[in-house]
Structures are given as structure tokens and as C-alpha cells.
Design an enzyme around this catalytic site. Structure first.
Site, PDB file in Angstrom:
ATOM      1  N   LYS A   3     -11.075  40.454  -2.170  1.00 36.42           N
ATOM      2  CA  LYS A   3     -11.231  38.970  -3.681  1.00 36.42           C
ATOM      3  C   LYS A   3      -9.993  37.638  -3.103  1.00 36.42           C
ATOM      4  CE  LYS A   3      -8.991  39.661  -7.478  1.00 36.42           C
ATOM      5  NZ  LYS A   3      -8.197  39.037  -7.877  1.00 36.42           N
ATOM      6  N   ASN A   4      -9.068  38.075  -3.276  1.00 38.20           N
ATOM      7  CA  ASN A   4      -8.276  37.009  -3.420  1.00 38.20           C
ATOM      8  C   ASN A   4      -7.828  35.465  -1.969  1.00 38.20           C
ATOM      9  OD1 ASN A   4      -7.217  37.495  -5.342  1.00 38.20           O
ATOM     10  ND2 ASN A   4      -5.289  39.248  -4.773  1.00 38.20           N
TER      11      ASN A   4
ATOM     12  N   ARG B  81      -7.708  32.850 -14.502  1.00 37.76           N
ATOM     13  CA  ARG B  81      -6.150  31.638 -14.079  1.00 37.76           C
ATOM     14  C   ARG B  81      -6.525  31.490 -12.431  1.00 37.76           C
ATOM     15  NH1 ARG B  81      -1.982  31.665 -11.241  1.00 37.76           N
ATOM     16  NH2 ARG B  81      -0.240  31.000 -13.257  1.00 37.76           N
TER      17      ARG B  81
ATOM     18  N   CYS C 219      -1.899  36.013 -19.879  1.00 40.55           N
ATOM     19  CA  CYS C 219      -1.933  36.171 -18.868  1.00 40.55           C
ATOM     20  C   CYS C 219      -1.086  38.106 -18.906  1.00 40.55           C
ATOM     21  CB  CYS C 219      -1.207  36.094 -17.366  1.00 40.55           C
ATOM     22  SG  CYS C 219      -1.939  36.830 -16.144  1.00 40.55           S
TER      23      CYS C 219
ATOM     24  N   ARG D 170       2.774  33.915 -15.475  1.00 40.03           N
ATOM     25  CA  ARG D 170       2.657  32.863 -14.581  1.00 40.03           C
ATOM     26  C   ARG D 170       2.446  31.588 -15.192  1.00 40.03           C
ATOM     27  NH1 ARG D 170      -2.317  36.434 -12.709  1.00 40.03           N
ATOM     28  NH2 ARG D 170      -1.613  35.221 -10.973  1.00 40.03           N
ATOM     29  N   PRO D 171       3.844  30.431 -15.585  1.00 38.91           N
ATOM     30  CA  PRO D 171       3.711  29.586 -15.112  1.00 38.91           C
ATOM     31  C   PRO D 171       2.988  29.086 -13.825  1.00 38.91           C
ATOM     32  CG  PRO D 171       5.143  30.060 -14.097  1.00 38.91           C
ATOM     33  CD  PRO D 171       4.702  31.811 -14.163  1.00 38.91           C
ATOM     34  N   VAL D 172       3.022  27.500 -13.378  1.00 41.36           N
ATOM     35  CA  VAL D 172       1.326  26.859 -13.012  1.00 41.36           C
ATOM     36  C   VAL D 172       3.012  25.502 -12.558  1.00 41.36           C
ATOM     37  CG1 VAL D 172      -0.414  27.163 -13.379  1.00 41.36           C
ATOM     38  CG2 VAL D 172       0.921  24.927 -15.060  1.00 41.36           C
ATOM     39  N   ASP D 173       4.638  25.391 -12.955  1.00 35.30           N
ATOM     40  CA  ASP D 173       4.918  23.851 -12.635  1.00 35.30           C
ATOM     41  C   ASP D 173       4.858  24.249 -11.066  1.00 35.30           C
ATOM     42  OD1 ASP D 173       6.237  26.743 -12.608  1.00 35.30           O
ATOM     43  OD2 ASP D 173       7.850  25.874 -11.821  1.00 35.30           O
ATOM     44  N   LEU D 174       4.734  25.368  -9.997  1.00 35.44           N
ATOM     45  CA  LEU D 174       5.277  25.145  -8.707  1.00 35.44           C
ATOM     46  C   LEU D 174       4.461  24.361  -8.801  1.00 35.44           C
ATOM     47  CD1 LEU D 174       6.665  28.578  -7.881  1.00 35.44           C
ATOM     48  CD2 LEU D 174       8.378  26.448  -8.337  1.00 35.44           C
TER      49      LEU D 174
ATOM     50  N   ASP E 181       0.044  44.047  -5.761  1.00 35.72           N
ATOM     51  CA  ASP E 181      -0.831  44.289  -6.038  1.00 35.72           C
ATOM     52  C   ASP E 181      -1.231  45.879  -6.527  1.00 35.72           C
ATOM     53  OD1 ASP E 181      -1.549  41.891  -7.464  1.00 35.72           O
ATOM     54  OD2 ASP E 181      -2.739  41.149  -5.539  1.00 35.72           O
TER      55      ASP E 181
ATOM     56  N   ILE F  58       8.244  40.501  -8.843  1.00 39.10           N
ATOM     57  CA  ILE F  58       7.689  39.341  -9.302  1.00 39.10           C
ATOM     58  C   ILE F  58       6.458  39.417 -10.279  1.00 39.10           C
ATOM     59  CG2 ILE F  58       5.612  38.012  -8.254  1.00 39.10           C
ATOM     60  CD1 ILE F  58       5.678  39.883  -5.171  1.00 39.10           C
TER      61      ILE F  58
ATOM     62  N   ARG G 267     -14.268  43.009 -11.886  1.00 37.03           N
ATOM     63  CA  ARG G 267     -13.328  41.445 -11.546  1.00 37.03           C
ATOM     64  C   ARG G 267     -12.866  41.480 -10.517  1.00 37.03           C
ATOM     65  NH1 ARG G 267      -8.163  39.519 -14.560  1.00 37.03           N
ATOM     66  NH2 ARG G 267      -8.312  38.200 -12.296  1.00 37.03           N
TER      67      ARG G 267
HETATM   68  N1  EPU Z   1       5.247  31.711 -10.650  1.00 36.46           N
HETATM   69  C1  EPU Z   1       6.353  30.479 -10.723  1.00 36.46           C
HETATM   70  N2  EPU Z   1       5.328  29.324 -11.165  1.00 36.46           N
HETATM   71  C2  EPU Z   1       4.131  28.614 -10.414  1.00 36.46           C
HETATM   72  C3  EPU Z   1       3.275  29.743  -9.683  1.00 36.46           C
HETATM   73  C4  EPU Z   1       3.798  30.836 -10.001  1.00 36.46           C
HETATM   74  O1  EPU Z   1       6.874  30.537 -11.355  1.00 36.46           O
HETATM   75  O2  EPU Z   1       3.770  28.026  -9.925  1.00 36.46           O
HETATM   76  C5  EPU Z   1       5.747  32.655  -9.941  1.00 36.46           C
HETATM   77  C6  EPU Z   1       4.941  33.438 -10.661  1.00 36.46           C
HETATM   78  O3  EPU Z   1       5.072  33.856 -12.231  1.00 36.46           O
HETATM   79  C7  EPU Z   1       5.064  34.843 -10.013  1.00 36.46           C
HETATM   80  C8  EPU Z   1       5.378  34.542  -8.848  1.00 36.46           C
HETATM   81  O4  EPU Z   1       5.744  33.691  -9.107  1.00 36.46           O
HETATM   82  O5  EPU Z   1       6.651  35.397 -10.794  1.00 36.46           O
HETATM   83  C9  EPU Z   1       4.137  34.876  -7.592  1.00 36.46           C
HETATM   84  O6  EPU Z   1       3.224  34.339  -8.009  1.00 36.46           O
HETATM   85  P1  EPU Z   1       1.758  33.750  -7.614  1.00 36.46           P
HETATM   86  O7  EPU Z   1       1.953  32.085  -7.564  1.00 36.46           O
HETATM   87  O8  EPU Z   1       2.353  34.174  -5.766  1.00 36.46           O
HETATM   88  O9  EPU Z   1       0.658  34.504  -8.087  1.00 36.46           O
HETATM   89  P2  EPU Z   1      -0.757  33.748  -8.143  1.00 36.46           P
HETATM   90  O10 EPU Z   1      -0.797  33.065  -6.819  1.00 36.46           O
HETATM   91  O11 EPU Z   1      -1.444  33.499  -9.004  1.00 36.46           O
HETATM   92  C10 EPU Z   1      -2.073  36.146  -6.442  1.00 36.46           C
HETATM   93  C11 EPU Z   1      -3.079  36.838  -6.920  1.00 36.46           C
HETATM   94  C12 EPU Z   1      -2.760  37.796  -7.098  1.00 36.46           C
HETATM   95  C13 EPU Z   1      -0.712  38.564  -6.623  1.00 36.46           C
HETATM   96  C14 EPU Z   1       0.484  37.261  -7.027  1.00 36.46           C
HETATM   97  C15 EPU Z   1       1.644  37.676  -6.000  1.00 36.46           C
HETATM   98  C16 EPU Z   1      -5.000  35.482  -6.279  1.00 36.46           C
HETATM   99  C17 EPU Z   1      -6.324  34.860  -7.138  1.00 36.46           C
HETATM  100  N3  EPU Z   1      -3.740  36.342  -6.663  1.00 36.46           N
HETATM  101  O12 EPU Z   1      -1.551  35.026  -7.607  1.00 36.46           O
HETATM  102  O13 EPU Z   1      -3.434  38.972  -7.818  1.00 36.46           O
HETATM  103  O14 EPU Z   1      -0.689  39.450  -7.882  1.00 36.46           O
HETATM  104  O15 EPU Z   1      -0.687  36.401  -5.279  1.00 36.46           O
HETATM  105  O16 EPU Z   1       0.633  38.226  -4.841  1.00 36.46           O
HETATM  106  O17 EPU Z   1      -4.960  35.388  -5.071  1.00 36.46           O
HETATM  107  C18 EPU Z   1      -4.706  40.478  -8.422  1.00 36.46           C
HETATM  108  O18 EPU Z   1      -5.413  40.692  -7.280  1.00 36.46           O
HETATM  109  O19 EPU Z   1      -4.517  41.712  -9.430  1.00 36.46           O
HETATM  110  C19 EPU Z   1      -3.830  39.709  -9.140  1.00 36.46           C
HETATM  111  C20 EPU Z   1      -3.053  39.060  -9.586  1.00 36.46           C
END
Ligand code: EPU
Length: 425
Positions: free
Chosen positions: A22-23, A91, A115, A120-124, A312, A334, A404
Site C-alpha cells: 500500500k505504502n 493523509r 491524525c 503528523r505535521p507537514v513542515d518537512l 507500522d 516515531i 484502508r
Molecule cells: N514529520 C515531521 N514533519 C513532517 C513530516 C513528518 O515532523 O513534515 C514526523 C512525523 O510526525 C513522524 C516522523 O516525522 O514523527 C516520520 O513520519 P513520516 O513523514 O516518515 O511518515 P509518513 O511519510 O507520513 C509513512 C507511512 C506511515 C508510516 C510512516 C513511518 C505512507 C503512506 N505512510 O508516513 O504508514 O507509519 O511513514 O514509517 O507511506 C501505515 O501504513 O499504517 C502508516 C501510518
């Protein structure tokens, strides 16, 4: 709303085919927006998250046909506006930002809401896109971004306080493939799903090196072509079935998983072996058999970015440790708030204390079925696993969470001998 009745006490045996990831599918589907030509993506799991992504692509103007696991997408004429009605459902919708910006030099994508598994911010994501020249403003709940002169490659460090970001790395990689010049992503995520996306983009004609390491280099190209691609096996679905086999598998024959990737499963395999279970792969690492050990013991887990132990899989291992003798400690670095399943497992008789991102689990053999509430995708899978090993019936509500991300999980478990019913309401 569907619910699942899991009648505990069955022994699992036989074999199961693992679906496509899925991811990996989600960003790859989004990346088809980068070309006017047709892309064909195979082994896309039929789960509601991939359906949401297809709805977004369609809303943006792409023509999409889906037939079983194969999705055919032609994004000849697309719009830059990803509306809230669809984005709010998932998301991962935000991974259309990079492709839209790269192809149209503008994008308006709704900011995803809260969430359950954490802030789960998007700043990065925004840091990455701004780093290569996007101008971004918040307007009415939307992230409105533009780069009238196109994007320009640069070095960007994506390290966050919880480590690298998976979808943030994907977004920047997808934006940078059509940028002028070279982009270097420092502190990139190295998850196998990021590598699969990079492989897909390179097939399209992108020039990406270093995917799977902390430094990814992307040399921009003028355009990309339509290609065919098969997504990698879902390591989290596979890990979930491995844990199911350790918890409820037949000790003599165990459960065999087909279409897996040994390397991607190493953290889960290592923890199962450390807890006293047996895992054996075939020579090509594409199938494995898991048998429960006769003297299982608790273990400790600290989640970490790949190749560390995946967040996960945290809930599923918590479920395993709840019935494993000894004390286990599970820390999620995480998503420290991702422990909603523990309160539900406690209602089933588990002894779990959660404090500050860490669960302390005193294993017990005596769990009993109860009505429980699924809170997120992996938490709901963990409750199914607990239900398999509990006395009586576990009623899992809010089943849409599991749908999902797990393709036909109930049918697959039933094929292995589980006694499960889906009640459609
Ligand atoms: N983070 C920030 N700022 C950002 C983005 C992330 O601080 O702009 C933080 C997050 O809050 C978290 C860490 O960085 O603490 C890692 O988050 P990441 O961005 O890697 O998560 P993601 O890319 O949104 C994907 C998977 C998640 C999985 C995470 C971690 C997908 C669609 N989702 O999310 O999968 O938990 O990586 O490996 O690929 C799931 O499948 O159940 C799921 C939640």
C-alpha cells in the site's frame, strides 16, 4: 459500518499470498501525474487508501482504469487543485504536491487534518519544496504553492526531530525529477517504499541515485515517459501475517507466506526469532514459513526508521507480547502517541501500561474476547491478532480502519483456518 467477529482458539496453517505494498503504491500512483503518457501499475492492493488516491487522480483530471490489481493511468490534462473533500480522507494525499508542482509549476492541496497516531505535521514537506524554489502560502486551509520559473535543484536537509520523513522524501524526489539542475536530499528516508518509487521514476527517465541511503541525488530532466511497474510486496502485511503465525500458527507446519521480500522483513524476522519463534525463508527470499516456538519469551522493541524496527509493526508485536511470558517493553520513537490499541487490549485482559511513548507489557496466556474499537489501521490489525488468541469472541468495530490498508484480511485469515465473520451493517 462493518464489524468483525473473531472467534478465538483456531490454529492457523497453510499458505497466504502477500499483496503489493500500500505504502509503495500511493506515491507511485501520485507520480503518474508527472507524465502525459500512460502508466500501468501492477499489484496495487485493492484497499480504500489506494481507492482514495485513484479518486484524487481522477478529480485532478487523469483517466484511470482499474482491473483487479492493475491500474492504468493517463494524466494527459490535469488541474492543480486537490480539493478538501477528497484530501481529508487520507493523509497520504499530500504526495500529489511534488508531482503537481513539478509538472504544472503550481499546486493547491488541502492541508490534511488531525491524525489519531500523532500530530503528523507537514513542515518537512514544505521545507523540501521551498528548498528547491516553491513559494508556499496557506489560504483557506489549502497549501497554495507556485514556482512560476520552475523548480531549481539545491541541497536540502530533511532531518526532522523524529528522524527522516518517508512521504516528505517522496514529495521532494518527485518535485525534483523535472527541476532544473541537481537536487541532493540529505537525511533522506531509506524505506523500501522510497526505493520502489525511485525505481519507478528512473524507469520513466528520471536520474535518481542513492535511493535506499540517507543521501539521494536527483539530476533534473526535461520530461518523463509512461511506463509499466509492479509494486513491491507489502512488508507490513507480511509482518502482520508472520506475527499471526507466531501467535496462532500450527507448531508442526506453521504458516507459509508467498511473495515476500526477506531483506525488507529483517527487523520483524529478527524480533520473532529473539522471542523464540521459527522463521525460515526459501533460497530466493520470496517465501517464508513461520512456526510458533515452544518456549516463547518477551522482548524489547524501539521503533526506528528503516532499517530499524518499523512503527507500522509496533501494534502487532504488542499484541504478540501480550500473550508471551515475561515482560516486554515497546517504545515508539516515531509516533509516541500510537498506543490506542493498548487500552482496547487491556479490555481483553492484557496487562499493559503505557507511559510517554512506551508500553510495558506483562505477558499473560489468558485473554478473553470483548467488544473493542479499532482506532487506526495497524491498531485494528493488532486487535484481530489478539482476538485469534483469546477465549470467546472479539467484536472489532470501526472496521473501515483495517480496510484502508489490508487487502481481504478476513478472507486470507479464514483461508488459514481462522474463525472470523464480517458483519455488514
Ligand atoms: N514529520 C515531521 N514533519 C513532517 C513530516 C513528518 O515532523 O513534515 C514526523 C512525523 O510526525 C513522524 C516522523 O516525522 O514523527 C516520520 O513520519 P513520516 O513523514 O516518515 O511518515 P509518513 O511519510 O507520513 C509513512 C507511512 C506511515 C508510516 C510512516 C513511518 C505512507 C503512506 N505512510 O508516513 O504508514 O507509519 O511513514 O514509517 O507511506 C501505515 O501504513 O499504517 C502508516 C501510518
Amino acid at each position: 459500518m462493518d464489524k468483525l467477529l473473531v472467534h478465538g482458539g483456531s490454529t492457523l496453517k497453510g499458505s497466504v499470498h502477500i499483496s503489493g505494498s500500500k505504502n509503495a503504491s500511493l506515491p507511485i500512483l501520485a507520480a503518474t501525474l508527472l507524465t502525459k503518457q500512460t502508466c500501468i501499475i501492477r499489484r496495487v492492493p485493492d484497499v480504500s487508501d489506494t481507492n482514495y488516491m485513484i479518486q484524487i487522480l481522477t478529480a485532478l483530471g487523469a483517466e484511470v482504469e482499474r482491473s483487479s490489481g492493475t491500474v492504468r493511468i493517463t494524466a494527459a490534462n490535469i488541474d492543480h487543485n486537490a480539493p478538501y473533500e477528497i484530501v481529508r480522507k487520507m493523509r497520504a494525499s499530500i504526495c500529489v504536491m511534488g508531482p503537481l508542482l513539478a509538472r504544472l509549476h503550481k499546486a493547491s492541496v488541502s492541508l490534511p487534518g488531525g491524525c489519531i497516531i500523532g500530530d503528523r505535521p507537514v513542515d518537512l514537506h514544505l521545507k523540501g519544496l521551498e528548498g528547491i524554489g516553491a513559494d508556499i502560502n496557506m489560504e483557506g486551509g489549502n497549501m497554495v504553492m507556485q514556482a512560476p520559473d520552475g523548480l531549481h535543484g539545491k541541497e536540502v536537509d530533511l532531518r526532522g526531530k523524529h528522524g527522516p520523513t518517508v512521504l516528505g522524501t517522496d514529495n521532494l524526489m518527485m518535485a525534483a525529477v523535472l527541476a532544473k539542475g541537481t537536487t541532493v536530499i540529505e537525511s533522506a528516508a531509506c524505506e523500501p517504499e522510497v526505493v520502489d518509487l525511485a525505481n519507478f521514476l528512473n524507469k520513466m527517465g528520471a536520474k535518481i541515485t542513492g535511493a535506499g541511503t540517507r543521501r539521494i541525488t536527483i539530476e533534473g530532466v526535461d520530461e518523463l515517459d509512461g511506463v509499466e511497474h509492479t509494486v513491491i510486496p507489502d512488508r507490513i502485511e507480511a509482518g502482520t501475517f508472520m506475527v499471526a503465525a507466531a501467535m496462532a500458527g500450527c507448531p508442526e507446519n506453521g504458516v507459509t507466506l508467498h511473495r515476500v521480500c526477506e531483506q525488507d522483513l529483517k527487523p520483524s524476522t529478527d524480533k520473532l526469532i529473539e522471542s523464540g519463534h521459527h522463521v525460515e525463508f526459501n533460497d530466493t527470499g520470496t517465501s517464508c514459513t513461520v512456526k510458533p516456538g515452544s518456549e516463547p519469551i518477551g522482548a524489547n522493541i524501539v521503533t526506528a526508521p528503516f532499517p530499524g524496527f518499523p512503527t507500522d509493526m509496533q501494534a502487532q508485536f504488542t499484541s504478540l507480547f501480550a500473550i508471551t511470558p515475561g515482560i516486554s517493553v515497546v517504545e515508539d520513537t516515531i509516533f509516541p502517541q500510537r498506543f490506542m490499541h493498548c487500552a482496547e487490549m487491556t479490555r481483553m485482559g492484557a496487562d499493559i501500561k503505557v507511559d510517554n511513548g512506551t508500553a510495558i507489557i506483562q505477558g499473560s496466556q489468558n485473554m478473553s474476547g470483548a467488544p473493542v474499537m479499532a482506532s487506526d489501521l495497524r491498531a485494528s490489525a493488532a486487535l484481530v491478532l489478539s482476538g485469534l488468541c483469546s477465549e470467546g469472541t472479539t467484536e472489532i468495530n470501526r472496521l473501515y480502519h483495517i480496510d484502508r490498508g489490508y487487502e481481504n484480511i478476513d478472507d486470507k485469515l479464514i483461508m488459514l483456518g481462522a474463525n472470523i465473520e464480517r458483519v455488514r451493517e
